[in-house]
Design a protein around this motif. Structure first.
Motif, PDB file in Angstrom:
ATOM      1  N   UNK A 175       0.845  -1.195   0.000  1.00  0.00           N
ATOM      2  CA  UNK A 175       0.000   0.000   0.000  1.00  0.00           C
ATOM      3  C   UNK A 175       0.882   1.248   0.000  1.00  0.00           C
ATOM      4  N   UNK A 176       1.893   1.263   0.882  1.00  0.00           N
ATOM      5  CA  UNK A 176       2.739   2.463   0.996  1.00  0.00           C
ATOM      6  C   UNK A 176       3.501   2.728  -0.298  1.00  0.00           C
ATOM      7  N   UNK A 177       4.003   1.661  -0.925  1.00  0.00           N
ATOM      8  CA  UNK A 177       4.773   1.839  -2.167  1.00  0.00           C
ATOM      9  C   UNK A 177       3.874   2.366  -3.284  1.00  0.00           C
ATOM     10  N   UNK A 178       2.688   1.766  -3.412  1.00  0.00           N
ATOM     11  CA  UNK A 178       1.793   2.213  -4.485  1.00  0.00           C
ATOM     12  C   UNK A 178       1.317   3.644  -4.219  1.00  0.00           C
ATOM     13  N   UNK A 179       1.004   3.928  -2.965  1.00  0.00           N
ATOM     14  CA  UNK A 179       0.499   5.267  -2.659  1.00  0.00           C
ATOM     15  C   UNK A 179       1.591   6.328  -2.850  1.00  0.00           C
ATOM     16  N   UNK A 180       2.839   5.990  -2.484  1.00  0.00           N
ATOM     17  CA  UNK A 180       3.930   6.968  -2.644  1.00  0.00           C
ATOM     18  C   UNK A 180       4.114   7.316  -4.125  1.00  0.00           C
ATOM     19  N   UNK A 181       3.971   6.297  -4.988  1.00  0.00           N
ATOM     20  CA  UNK A 181       4.160   6.544  -6.429  1.00  0.00           C
ATOM     21  C   UNK A 181       2.932   7.207  -7.045  1.00  0.00           C
ATOM     22  N   UNK A 182       1.755   6.839  -6.546  1.00  0.00           N
ATOM     23  CA  UNK A 182       0.496   7.324  -7.169  1.00  0.00           C
ATOM     24  C   UNK A 182      -0.518   7.715  -6.093  1.00  0.00           C
ATOM     25  N   UNK A 183      -0.325   8.856  -5.461  1.00  0.00           N
ATOM     26  CA  UNK A 183      -1.216   9.235  -4.358  1.00  0.00           C
ATOM     27  C   UNK A 183      -2.658   9.480  -4.778  1.00  0.00           C
TER      28      UNK A 183
END
Ligand code: URA
Length: 217
Positions: A175-183
């Motif tokens: 979740x954190x990786x995806x959100x950091x790249x695509x908030x």
């Protein structure tokens, strides 16, 4: 243990309907057959499709009932594209298409280059007019988040109206990786598991989703 970041938390939608949770439990069991795993994934995908399309735009159209004329609501399913991340994403397609049969379908295939560790695209096929469409990316497992983030980076080149991500299982790290790249991307999932093991598998998880869907263990 990694926690979901404060900034990502509001963008994660846990689909905790009892039917979804029950079917997920059956899928997790190691002795579930390929046949029942695939059937349950189809059923679960249909149930999750209701949640992920909850804010889909409707338009009023005039129709005739047997008794009178009325203004009724209608969706334009053709504006929606389900994008499967190969190959496990294909296991979700049948179920979501049962709910939105008019939706279009795209496929994206990526592999990780063993030397550079970068995601390399080997397949990309989308419907035309992507600028007019809302995308729901589907992949049963959001694990490290790297391939999901790379797939969405590539999809953004098509300039779609919006992108959501639908999975069965994830972990805080993914979740954190995806959100950091695509908030801007909302994440819909049936469960948030504990962590990844050293091979990038979700714990407790359900094993290799692709192998379990296609019987390739
Ligand atoms: N992909 C899978 O199929 N399973 C996992 O646990 C992680 C990634």
């Amino acid at each position: 243990m990694i926690q979901i970041s404060d900034s990502a938390r509001p963008h994660v939608h846990l689909i905790d309907h009892p039917l979804v949770q029950h079917k997920l439990t059956l899928m997790r069991k190691k002795d579930a057959s390929t046949n029942s795993f695939r059937r349950l994934l189809g059923e679960l995908s249909s149930l999750m499709a209701y949640e992920v399309t909850r804010d889909m735009a409707t338009q009023d159209v005039e129709i005739e009932t047997p008794l009178e004329t009325m203004q009724a609501k209608q969706i334009d399913g053709k504006k929606l594209v389900f994008v499967s991340i190969l190959r496990a994403g294909n296991g979700i397609l049948d179920g979501v298409l049962q709910v939105v049969p008019g939706a279009r379908v795209g496929h994206i295939g990526l592999y990780r280059d063993p030397v550079t560790l970068q995601a390399v695209e080997y397949y990309f096929k989308m419907p035309k007019d992507m600028q007019e469409r809302d995308i729901i990316v589907v992949d049963p497992m959001l694990a490290t988040g790297n391939s999901a983030a790379a797939a969405i980076t590539r999809l953004k080149e098509c300039k779609p109206k919006s992108i959501k991500f639908l999975c069965l299982l994830t972990v805080p790290q993914g979740i954190n990786t995806l959100h950091a790249a695509h908030p801007d991307v909302e994440i819909f999932t049936a469960a948030i598991d504990r962590e990844l093991n050293d091979h990038g598998y979700i714990l407790p998880g359900l094993g290799d989703a692709g192998d379990r869907i296609f019987g390739t263990q």
